[in-house]
Motif scaffolding. Structure first.
Motif, PDB file in Angstrom:
ATOM      1  N   UNK A 623      15.419  14.905  58.216  1.00  5.82           N
ATOM      2  CA  UNK A 623      16.980  14.275  58.693  1.00  5.82           C
ATOM      3  C   UNK A 623      17.225  14.114  57.990  1.00  5.82           C
ATOM      4  N   UNK A 624      19.329  14.158  58.234  1.00  2.32           N
ATOM      5  CA  UNK A 624      20.180  14.575  57.937  1.00  2.32           C
ATOM      6  C   UNK A 624      20.210  12.893  57.247  1.00  2.32           C
ATOM      7  N   UNK A 914      23.246  17.510  47.733  1.00  2.00           N
ATOM      8  CA  UNK A 914      22.094  18.071  46.741  1.00  2.00           C
ATOM      9  C   UNK A 914      21.027  19.012  47.644  1.00  2.00           C
ATOM     10  N   UNK A 915      20.748  18.140  48.216  1.00  2.00           N
ATOM     11  CA  UNK A 915      18.815  19.206  49.271  1.00  2.00           C
ATOM     12  C   UNK A 915      20.397  20.113  49.514  1.00  2.00           C
ATOM     13  N   UNK A 916      21.229  20.486  50.277  1.00  2.00           N
ATOM     14  CA  UNK A 916      21.493  21.245  50.962  1.00  2.00           C
ATOM     15  C   UNK A 916      21.765  23.034  50.228  1.00  2.00           C
ATOM     16  N   UNK A 921      19.509  27.325  47.526  1.00  2.00           N
ATOM     17  CA  UNK A 921      19.902  28.280  46.144  1.00  2.00           C
ATOM     18  C   UNK A 921      17.716  28.749  46.226  1.00  2.00           C
ATOM     19  N   UNK A 922      16.710  27.851  47.036  1.00  2.00           N
ATOM     20  CA  UNK A 922      15.704  28.341  46.948  1.00  2.00           C
ATOM     21  C   UNK A 922      14.377  29.446  46.692  1.00  2.00           C
ATOM     22  N   UNK A 923      15.265  30.940  47.912  1.00  4.47           N
ATOM     23  CA  UNK A 923      15.028  32.272  47.852  1.00  4.47           C
ATOM     24  C   UNK A 923      15.597  32.546  46.428  1.00  4.47           C
ATOM     25  N   UNK A 924      16.538  32.468  45.612  1.00  3.85           N
ATOM     26  CA  UNK A 924      16.318  33.008  44.876  1.00  3.85           C
ATOM     27  C   UNK A 924      15.812  32.647  43.814  1.00  3.85           C
ATOM     28  N   UNK A 925      15.265  31.330  43.411  1.00  2.00           N
ATOM     29  CA  UNK A 925      14.694  31.060  42.781  1.00  2.00           C
ATOM     30  C   UNK A 925      12.707  30.969  42.710  1.00  2.00           C
ATOM     31  N   UNK A 981      21.505  13.295  40.975  1.00  2.00           N
ATOM     32  CA  UNK A 981      21.965  14.597  41.616  1.00  2.00           C
ATOM     33  C   UNK A 981      20.705  15.392  39.989  1.00  2.00           C
ATOM     34  N   UNK A 982      20.934  15.499  38.545  1.00  6.36           N
ATOM     35  CA  UNK A 982      20.400  15.388  38.249  1.00  6.36           C
ATOM     36  C   UNK A 982      18.683  15.074  37.920  1.00  6.36           C
ATOM     37  N   UNK A 983      18.342  14.469  38.656  1.00  5.87           N
ATOM     38  CA  UNK A 983      16.989  14.037  39.208  1.00  5.87           C
ATOM     39  C   UNK A 983      16.312  15.211  39.903  1.00  5.87           C
ATOM     40  N   UNK A 984      17.063  14.889  41.013  1.00  7.25           N
ATOM     41  CA  UNK A 984      17.115  15.254  42.070  1.00  7.25           C
ATOM     42  C   UNK A 984      16.483  17.291  42.172  1.00  7.25           C
ATOM     43  N   UNK A 985      17.772  17.385  41.519  1.00  8.76           N
ATOM     44  CA  UNK A 985      17.465  19.117  40.739  1.00  8.76           C
ATOM     45  C   UNK A 985      16.744  19.303  40.645  1.00  8.76           C
TER      46      UNK A 985
END
Length: 1052
Positions: A623-624, A914-916, A921-925, A981-985
Motif C-alpha cells: 500500500x501507499x 525511501x521504499x520507492x 535500486x534492487x535490480x542494480x544491487x 531512513x537509515x534503518x530502512x535503507x
C-alpha cells in the motif's frame, strides 16, 4: 569476495609446471607468450600478453614506474577531496546540505500555487499600519508567517485520568519550573496593558523604546491548569469564568499564582460543567468553554469528565530584544528563538519527570529541525563504524593493512570527483540525507571491486605462470575490468532510473549515486593497480596478524572466472595435481554443493516457485504510505508528538486535517515564475506573479461571499459547516467590524466595483491598529511594499480545515477533492457578487498537493523498477553474449525484486519515499552475483552443462559468498541509527543482498542443470549474428564441428 592476496601464496609446481628459476626473477623477453618454462599459453592468454596490444604497452609503462604513478593518482584524489572540504567551509553555497527532503512535484499546478503562496509570505516586507518600532514580544508570530512561536507540551496519562488531583498538582508545579527557566522572560510573549499598546498605536516611538527597556510580565500560557479570576465578574463555578481552568480562587479579587487552590470538589464540578457545555466555534474569541476544550483530548465530551491527554502552549513573541519589528531580519529572529528553546528546554524536558503517572511529549518553534541535525551527526558515526568494519574485513581478507587502507581511502575519496561532477557538470544544488546514504552502497560495491581485482591479480600467476608485473597488470585489467564494468554499469543504470524521477530528492540521489559508482570504477581501474604494485615492492614482506589471514585464506581462497578451468589445457598429470590442490571450500562447491544442486534441481525449483508465489501474494498487498514521511522511530519524543497529537486533539478539526487555502492577489493562471531557478534549490522557488488588477476593496464582498459559501457543510467538498469547523477569513471579520462600528451603507460604499478604495484603506488600517486584531490579520494578509511605505501588491488568504485527515487520506481521494474544489471555485465566479468583479478578485485554491505526490510516487516506483530491470537485462545480454543466460538472469533479478517487496510488506512497510528509491535500486544491487556466475559459466572450458555448472560454482562460489558477507556486515550497522531512513535503507540492502545470494547461488545453478542450461554456442547471439551476416553475403560456412554435450564430470 574472498581474496587470495597473501605474500606467501603458493603456486603448486606440479599443477603449473613452475620453472626451476626463482619466482621473483623477471621472465625472459623472448618468452612473451610462453610460461616460465617456455610452455605455450592458450591462445586467449597469449593474446592478452601480446606486447603489441595497447593494454600491454600501458601495462609495461605502469609496471616500470609504479611508485611515481601511485603518488600521482593518490595525490590527485587527495587534492580533489581537500579542495572539496575547503570549498565546503569557505563557500556555503558550494555544499548546501539540507536535512529537509524536497519531495514535491515542482511543475504541478498545485505545487506551483503552494510555492507562490510560500514565496509571497517570505517576500512580505510591510506591516499593515507599519510601525517604526514595536513593543518587544508583542506579536506571537514572525514575519507574518503562520508559524506560531510556541512551546507546546502534551501531558498523557496512558492508563488513567490526567485530572486526578495528584496529577494536577504535579503538572502545576512542573509548569512553574518551565516559566522559571533562564531566558524565559527575554523571549516570552508579553501581554501588554491597554495603556502600553496605546503608546504604540499613537506612534510615539520614544515612549515605545522606554517601555521596551523595562521588565515586562509574560503572558500566561494556554493551559487548563489555571484558576478563575473573580474580579472579571463571573462566579468561578461558571463555564464563562475567566480565565478557563480547573483551579479555584477563594478570594473575591484576583489571585496570585501562589494563591490558587487545587480543590477536589471544585475541580470535579468544573470538569462536569465543561464536559457538558456545547461550544460555538464560530465565535472562539473570548469563548472560555472553547478555550478549555481545545486543550483537552477529544474523549472529554458528552458528560465524560475524564481526559487521557491535555496540552499546554507557552507563548513566545517578537520582535526579540535588539530588533525593531517582526520583519526586521525575521529569519534571524526565528533562528535565535529556535536556538533558545532547543538549548534551554530540550534536555530539561527530557530529563525532568512530572510524576510517575504522566508522560510528556513536547515540540517548539524550530526544535524539531535542530534535533534532526543533531541526530544526523550522531548517526553519521554508524557510517564510520561501517567503514571500520569494511577496513578490518578487507585487511584480514587481503592480508595487508596497506591495501585495506588504500582501498577504503579510495572509496571515500571518490566522493570528491563525484561531487564536483554532481555540482559542476550536472548543476545540482541539493545534497541531503538520501545522498549521504549512498556511502553504504559504494562501500559494498567498492569493496567487492577491490576483492575482484586482487583475486584476479593473484590468479594471474597461476594462469600466466609468471610474476612479470606488466603481464599480470594486463591480465587483471582485462578480466577484472570486464567483471567490474558489468556490475558497475548495471548498478549505474538502476540509479539512472532514480535520476529520471519527478521528485528532486529522488532525482538527485540517483544522479549522485550513479556518478559515485562510475568514479569508483575509474579509481579501482587506475589508482588501485598502482597500490597493488607498490605493495608488491615495498609491503608484501610484512605479515599481517602474524600470518593468520594467510592460513585462513589457504582454506577459503576462491578462484576467478574460469581461470582454474583452464587447467584443462595442461597435461593430464598436471590437471590431476591441480584438482587435488584446489582449496577445500572450492572443492565443496564443485563436488558436494554442485552435485546436490544437480540431483535436487527439480525440488529446488519447486521450492523457489512456492517462495515466489508466497511473496508475490504479499507484494500484491503493498500500500501507499498515506502518512507523512517518518524521520524518527516510535518512542522518540518528536515522532510521538507528531503521531499522537492528531489522535488526541481532533475537536474542531484534527490538527492534521486536510486544508484548503483560498488565495487572492496572485495570478491564478501562472502563479510563479521559475526562470533562473533550479529544481533542487529550495531557497529560491521563483518569483511571484502578482495579480496587478487585484483590488482588495473591489473584491471584499466577493471574498466574504466565497468564504461563507466555502465553510457551508458539503459532503463532496468535505466541509462540516461553520458550527463545527469555521473558516479563517479576514474579510469576514472585517465586514463584521464595519457593520458593528459603522453600518451596511458604509460597507456598500467602500466595496464592490465602484468601491471607495481610499476610505476602505482608512477603516481597515484603523481596525488593524488594534494589536489583537493585527495579530490575527498578519497571519493571513501579506503586503509587498516598494520600501517607501507604499503597498505594491497584496496577498490575502482564507484557510479552512476539511473533515478528512492527511494521515489516512487515499491519494486518489485527495485528488478527487482537489478537482471538486477547482470546479467549485470556477462556479463562484459565474454568479454575483463575484461575477461583477471577476477581473479584480481572481483567486485559486491551494491544497492537497501531497495527494498528487503520493500518487505519482507509486507510479514512478513501478515504472522505475521496469526500467531498471530492462536496462540491467540489456547489460547482461551484451556482457554475456548469451540471450538464454541473460533471460534467466533477468528473470531471477525480477524475482529478487518481488521477494524483497513481499518481505517488506510482511514487515509492515508501506510504499513511501525511501521504499520507492530502494525498490528501484534492487535490480542494480542484485545483478552483481548473478552476473559473476553467468560470466563464469560462459568462460568455463568444461564440456557439458553439469561440468560447466560445477566449474562455475567452484570458481565463483566462495568469492560471491564472501562478497555478500562483506556487504551484509557493513549494512548491519544501519540497523542501529535513530533516523528511520537509515534503518530502512540498511534493511532494504540487507534483504536484497540476502535474496541475491540465495537466488544466484541456488536457483540459478538449478536452472542451468536442467535441459534449459545452454551448451556450446547455444544462445550465443554473437555467433548467430555472424552466421546471418555470412548468409547475407552468400558465404558458405563449414558444418559445425563435433562438440560433445554429454556430461563428463565424474562427480555426477
Amino acid at each position: 569476495m574472498v581474496d587470495s592476496h597473501a605474500p606467501d601464496a603458493e603456486i603448486p609446481a606440479d599443477a603449473i609446471h613452475m620453472a626451476d628459476k626463482d619466482e621473483a626473477e623477471e621472465p625472459r623477453p623472448e618468452a612473451e607468450a610462453e610460461g616460465e618454462e617456455g610452455r605455450e599459453l592458450p591462445e586467449e592468454l597469449a593474446h592478452i600478453v601480446d606486447e603489441s596490444r595497447f593494454v600491454m604497452k600501458i601495462s609495461r609503462f605502469a609496471a616500470a614506474r609504479p611508485t611515481k604513478l601511485f603518488a600521482a593518482t593518490c595525490g590527485s584524489y587527495c587534492s580533489i577531496f581537500i579542495m572539496l572540504i575547503v570549498l565546503a567551509f569557505s563557500v556555503p553555497s558550494f555544499f548546501p546540505f539540507e536535512s529537509e527532503v524536497p519531495l514535491y512535484l515542482r511543475d504541478h499546478v498545485a505545487r506551483e500555487r503552494l510555492d507562490a503562496v510560500i514565496t509571497a509570505e517570505d517576500d512580505s516586507n510591510f506591516i499593515l499600519n507599519q510601525p517604526e518600532l514595536q513593543l518587544r514580544g508583542s506579536v506571537s508570530s514572525l514575519g507574518g508567517a503562520r508559524d506560531d512561536t510556541t512551546l507546546e507540551i502534551i501531558y498523557v496519562a496512558e492508563a488513567g485520568n490526567v485530572f486526578e488531583l495528584e496529577n494536577i498538582e504535579a503538572i502545576v508545579a512542573f509548569e512553574k519550573k518551565i516559566r522559571a527557566r533562564a531566558g524565559y522572560q527575554d523571549y516570552c510573549y508579553v501581554d501588554y496593558s491597554p495603556e502600553a499598546r496605546s503608546v504604540q498605536e499613537s506612534r510615539n516611538w520614544t515612549a515605545v523604546a522606554e517601555i521596551n527597556a523595562q521588565k515586562q510580565t509574560c503572558a500566561p500560557p494556554s493551559t487548563v491548569f489555571y484558576a478563575c479570576d473573580p474580579a472579571a465578574g463571573f462566579p468561578c463555578e461558571s463555564a464563562l469564568s475567566t480565565p478557563m481552568g480547573v483551579l479555584d480562587c477563594p478570594k473575591a479579587t484576583t489571585c496570585t499564582e501562589d494563591e490558587f487552590v487545587v480543590s477536589e470538589s471544585f475541580k470535579d464540578d468544573k470538569l462536569r460543567t465543561y464536559s457538558q457545555t456545547a461550544i460555538d466555534l464560530t465565535t472562539p474569541a473570548g469563548n472560555n468553554a472553547y478555550s478549555f476544550l481545545k486543550m483537552v483530548d477529544s474523549g472529554f465530551s458528552d458528560g465524560n469528565p475524564m481526559a487521557q491527554a491535555v496540552r499546554t502552549e507557552f507563548f513566545f513573541g517578537a520582535p526579540l530584544a535588539g530588533f525593531k519589528t517582526v520583519i526586521d531580519d525575521a529569519d534571524g529572529q526565528s533562528d535565535d528563538l529556535a536556538d533558545f528553546l532547543y538549548e534551554e528546554y530540550y534536555d530539561f524536558l527530557m530529563d525532568t519527570e512530572v510524576n510517575g503517572e504522566i508522560e510528556i511529549l513536547f515540540n517548539g518553534h524550530g526544535m524539531f529541525f535542530l534535533y534532526i541535525n543533531d541526530v544526523l551527526l550522531q548517526d553519521a558515526m554508524f557510517a564510520l563504524a561501517a567503514m571500520a568494519f569494511s577496513w578490518i574485513y578487507m585487511a584480514f581478507m587481503v592480508s595487508s593493512v596497506f591495501l585495506a587502507t588504500m582501498g577504503i581511502g579510495q572509496i571515500v575519496l571518490s566522493f570528491g570527483p563525484a561531487y564536483f561532477l554532481y555540482f559542476g557538470v550536472f548543476q545540482q544544488r541539493y545534497f541531503g540525507v538520501f545522498n549521504i546514504l549512498s556511502i553504504f552502497i559504494i562501500l559494498g560495491i567498492g569493496a567487492d571491486d577491490i576483492f575482484v581485482y586482487l583475486d584476479t591479480w593473484e590468479r594471474a600467476k597461476l594462469a600466466l605462470v609468471t610474476t612479470d608485473k606488466a603481464k599480470m597488470l594486463a591480465f587483471s585489467w582485462t578480466y577484472a575490468g570486464k567483471a567490474m564494468l558489468i556490475t558497475s554499469l548495471s548498478t549505474v543504470f538502476s540509479f539512472v532510473s532514480n535520476a529520471n524521477s519527478s521528485f528532486p530528492a529522488i532525482q538527485t540521489f540517483g544522479i549522485f549515486a550513479s556518478l559515485l559508482v562510475l568514479v569508483n570504477y575509474c579509481a579501482v581501474m587506475v589508482h588501485f593497480p598502482m597500490c597493488v604494485m607498490v605493495h608488491e615492492v615495498h609491503f608484501s614482506k610484512y605479515r599481517f596478524l602474524c600470518g593468520l589471514p594467510e592460513k585462513v585464506n589457504k582454506v577459503f581462497r576462491g578462484g576467478f572466472k574460469g581461470i582454474e578451468s583452464r587447467v584443462a589445457t595442461m597435461e593430464p598429470g598436471a590437471k590431476a595435481a591441480a584438482a587435488k590442490s584446489e582449496p577445500a571450500a572450492n572443492r565443496w562447491f564443485r563436488e558436494s554443493f554442485g552435485t546436490f544442486v544437480i540431483h535436487a534441481n527439480i525440488g529446488i525449483l519447486v521450492a523457489f516457485v512456492l517462495l515466489t508465489v508466497f511473496l508475490t501474494v504479499a507484494a500484491s498487498k503493498l500500500e501507499v504510505d498515506k502518512g507523512d514521511v517518518q524521520f524518527l522511530p516510535s518512542g522518540d519524543n518528536f515522532q510521538d508528538f507528531i503521531d499522537k497529537k492528531p489522535d488526541y486533539f481532533a475537536r474542531g478539526g484534527s490538527v492534521d486535517a486536510a486544508t484548503v487555502e483560498l488565495v487572492w492577489g496572485i495570478n491564478p493562471d501562472e502563479p510563479i515564475d521559475r526562470a533562473g531557478t533550479h529544481s533542487t534549490d529550495m531557497d529560491n522557488l521563483g518569483e511571484v506573479n502578482w495579480d496587478e488588477d487585484f483590488s482588495i476593496a473591489a473584491a471584499a464582498e466577493c471574498m466574504v461571499s466565497i468564504c461563507l459559501a466555502a465553510e457551508a457543510k458539503s459532503d463532496s467538498r468535505k466541509t462540516s459547516g461553520p458550527s463545527s469547523i469555521p473558516i479563517d477569513c479576514v474579510m469576514m471579520r472585517f465586514k463584521t467590524h464595519v457593520l458593528s462600528a459603522y453600518n451596511q451603507s458604509t460597507w456598500d460604499a467602500i466595496t464592490g466595483p465602484n468601491a471607495d478604495a481610499e476610505r476602505f484603506e482608512q477603516i481597515l488600517m484603523l481596525w488593524v491598529s488594534d494589536p489583537s486584531v493585527y495579530s490575527y490579520v498578519s497571519e493571513y494578509t501579506f503586503p509587498l511594499s516598494d520600501g517607501k511605505g507604499n503597498i505594491l501588491y497584496l496577498m490575502s488568504v482564507a484557510e479552512l480545515k476539511l473533515t478528512v485527515r492527511m494521515s489516512n487520506l487515499e491519494p486518489t481521494t485527495g485528488i478527487e477533492i482537489w478537482e471538486i474544489w477547482e470546479a467549485w471555485v470556477a462556479e463562484q465566479y459565474t454568479k454575483s457578487p463575484c461575477l461583477e468583479v471577476k477581473d479584480q478578485a481572481r483567486m485559486f485554491q491551494s491544497s492537497l498537493d501531497i495527494s498528487f505526490v503520493k500518487d505519482t510516487l507509486r507510479t514512478e516506483a513501478f515504472n522505475g523498477i521496469y526500467l531498471s530491470v530492462g536496462l540491467t537485462g540489456v547489460v547482461l545480454i551484451l556482457a554475456t553474449q548469451n540471450i538464454l543466460l541473460a533471460i534467466y538472469a533477468t528473470g531471477i533479478i525480477s524475482m529478487i525484486v518481488i521477494c524483497t517487496m513481499g518481505t517488506t510488506v510482511l514487515m509492515g512497510w508501506k510504499l513511501g519515499v525511501l521504499e520507492s528509491i530502494g525498490f528501484v535500486m534492487v535490480p542494480g544491487l542484485s545483478v552483481d552475483f548473478i552476473a559473476h556466475f553467468a560470466d563464469s559459466y560462459i568462460e568455463s572450458t568444461e564440456i557439458g552443462r553439469h561440468a560447466r555448472l560445477q566449474d562455475m560454482l567452484a570458481t565463483s562460489g566462495v568469492a560471491i559468498a564472501s562478497g555478500a558477507f562483506s556487504t551484509l556486515g557493513a549494512t548491519m550497522f544501519l540497523f542501529f541509527p535513530q533516523i528511520i531512513f537509515f534503518v530502512k535503507f540498511g534493511t532494504m540492502i540487507f534483504i536484497t543482498i540476502g535474496f541475491s545470494l540465495l537466488w544466484s547461488m541456488v536457483c540459478f545453478p538449478a536452472i542451468l542443470s536442467t535441459p534449459l542450461g545452454p551448451e556450446g554456442n547455444t544462445g550465443n547471439w554473437l555467433v548467430l549474428v555472424r552466421k546471418l551476416i555470412k548468409k547475407c553475403k552468400g558465404e558458405k560456412h563449414p558444418p559445425p564441428a563435433e562438440f560433445p554435450t554429454h556430461d563428463v564430470s565424474p562427480a555426477v
